[in-house]
Write an enzyme that holds these catalytic residues in place. Structure first.
Site, short mmCIF file in Angstrom:
data_model
loop_
_atom_site.label_atom_id
_atom_site.label_comp_id
_atom_site.label_asym_id
_atom_site.label_seq_id
_atom_site.Cartn_x
_atom_site.Cartn_y
_atom_site.Cartn_z
N CYS A 1 0.91 -1.21 -0.12
CA CYS A 1 -0.05 0.05 0.07
C CYS A 1 0.87 1.16 -0.06
O CYS A 1 1.86 1.33 0.80
CB CYS A 1 -0.98 -0.07 1.24
SG CYS A 1 -1.58 1.69 1.48
N VAL B 1 -11.55 -0.86 7.12
CA VAL B 1 -10.39 -1.29 7.65
C VAL B 1 -9.02 -1.21 6.78
O VAL B 1 -9.11 -1.82 5.62
CB VAL B 1 -10.37 -2.73 8.05
CG1 VAL B 1 -9.16 -3.39 8.61
CG2 VAL B 1 -11.47 -2.96 9.30
N THR B 2 -8.33 -0.13 7.28
CA THR B 2 -7.27 0.27 6.42
C THR B 2 -5.82 0.27 6.99
O THR B 2 -5.59 0.25 8.21
CB THR B 2 -7.46 1.68 5.82
OG1 THR B 2 -7.57 2.63 6.99
CG2 THR B 2 -8.85 1.95 5.11
N VAL B 3 -4.85 0.31 6.12
CA VAL B 3 -3.38 0.61 6.60
C VAL B 3 -2.89 1.79 5.99
O VAL B 3 -3.56 2.40 4.99
CB VAL B 3 -2.49 -0.51 6.50
CG1 VAL B 3 -2.81 -1.63 7.36
CG2 VAL B 3 -2.44 -0.96 4.94
N SER C 1 -2.56 8.54 7.18
CA SER C 1 -1.31 8.47 6.79
C SER C 1 -0.47 9.73 6.97
O SER C 1 0.56 9.83 7.42
CB SER C 1 -1.01 8.04 5.46
OG SER C 1 -1.47 8.87 4.37
N TYR D 1 -6.23 5.89 -8.18
CA TYR D 1 -7.59 5.08 -7.88
C TYR D 1 -8.67 5.59 -8.49
O TYR D 1 -9.63 4.86 -8.67
CB TYR D 1 -7.32 4.98 -6.17
CG TYR D 1 -6.31 4.53 -5.68
CD1 TYR D 1 -5.90 3.08 -5.83
CD2 TYR D 1 -4.98 5.41 -5.29
CE1 TYR D 1 -5.30 2.68 -5.36
CE2 TYR D 1 -4.07 4.81 -4.72
CZ TYR D 1 -4.02 3.40 -4.86
OH TYR D 1 -2.72 2.65 -4.46
#
Length: 328
Positions: free
Chosen positions: A66, A134-136, A152, A198
């Site tokens: 990612c 649900v992300t990183v 981020s 995206y």
């Protein structure tokens, strides 16, 4: 039709569609997990609640696949915080019903804190009533057993400033005299390139895809012109927007061009942008944070958000009209 996977009131939903009441609750849920870490625990830059910096207290959840998580991995490395902020790595394949998962592999780790199999289980442990995708990256607070932050941009600034007592205090990517220029360049890079890939890849129609492809490559054209005259986005030193852009460009030819329909030109067709990406890749410590195998596994996975019926843009090079140097 693309499906949405999310936690709604602490319960995991592997498939939410338009009209589902749980999807409506997800879309109306307020933004959460924006607490800060500061050296002394005083409020963050916009008055956010903050917790004090302490070695060993905070844990990062990331994936090398990612780009948003890559930025956090990168800052942790450049600030020499590996022994200060621990880290668990999600597997790059996340297209199944449970999304991001842990695995002891060449591209990932187990969940070092809790032993969970899936990231949504970590989120639910930190917030039993969570209504969220649900992300990183995600930053976890061991002391309170909760999710601290998963934006981020926030995490980058936390890593840059909060832990200087234990990391490399000399590393700075936000010079105080460039605040206005930084924010303007960040806005351009993030909107016109980093999220634009995206908007192309996840476009819901052919018309939307075609429109977003044009806008993306107009932005890359502008950056090519700028970087043909100077080494970095804000002249001679590396700053925050350079790292935002790098984490997208380093994925471009390996993933966005072939898998996300960003197919008009390759990065290697832009001499200045390609040289700039190599320049940043050669910055001490950066190469070890780039895992092209994980990136390809991720973007060629079966993502529910990508409608494979939408055709990619044709390459700008046209075989029918290009001259043959041997016969011209």
């Amino acid at each position: 039709m693309a499906r949405v996977r999310a936690l709604v009131e602490g319960r995991w939903h592997p498939e939410l569609h338009v009209g589902d009441p749980a999807l409506q609750r997800l879309r109306s849920a307020p933004s959460t997990y924006r607490d800060w870490v500061t050296p002394n625990g005083r409020p963050g830059p916009e008055g956010q609640p903050a917790r004090p910096a302490e070695p060993g207290r905070y844990h990062l959840y990331v994936s090398y696949a990612c780009p948003w998580a890559h930025r956090a991995i990168l800052y942790r490395r450049l600030k020499a915080l590996e022994s200060v902020v621990s880290m668990s790595v999600l597997h790059p394949r996340m297209a199944g019903r449970d999304s991001w998962r842990f695995e002891d592999s060449a591209w990932s780790t187990v969940d070092h804190l809790h032993g969970h199999r899936f990231l949504h289980e970590v989120y639910a442990q930190g917030d039993p009533h969570a209504t969220t995708v649900v992300t990183v990256p995600m930053l976890w607070d061991r002391a309170t057993g909760t999710i601290l932050n998963r934006e981020s941009g926030d995490i980058l600034r936390i890593l840059e400033r909060a832990f200087d007592h234990w990391g490399d205090a000399s590393v700075r990517f936000r010079p105080p005299g460039l605040a206005g220029e930084l924010e303007r360049m960040n806005a351009f890079v993030l909107q016109r390139v980093c999220t634009a890939v995206y908007r192309v890849g996840f476009a819901a129609s052919q018309a939307a895809n075609d429109r977003e492809v044009v806008r993306l490559f107009e932005a890359l054209d502008a950056l090519e012109e700028r970087l043909s005259e100077q080494p970095y986005l804000l002249d001679t030193s590396v700053t925050e927007p350079d790292w935002h852009l790098f984490c997208t460009l380093v994925r471009f030819d390996a993933a966005y061009h072939p898998a996300m329909r960003c197919s008009r030109w390759r990065l290697t067709d832009y001499p200045a942008l390609a040289a700039y990406t190599r320049r940043l890749y050669d910055y001490p410590g950066v190469a070890s944070t780039v895992d092209l195998a994980a990136i390809r596994l991720h973007y060629f996975d079966d993502h529910p958000e990508i409608d494979r019926q939408i055709l990619p843009a044709l390459p700008a090079e046209d075989f029918r009209t290009a001259p043959d140097p041997l016969t011209a």
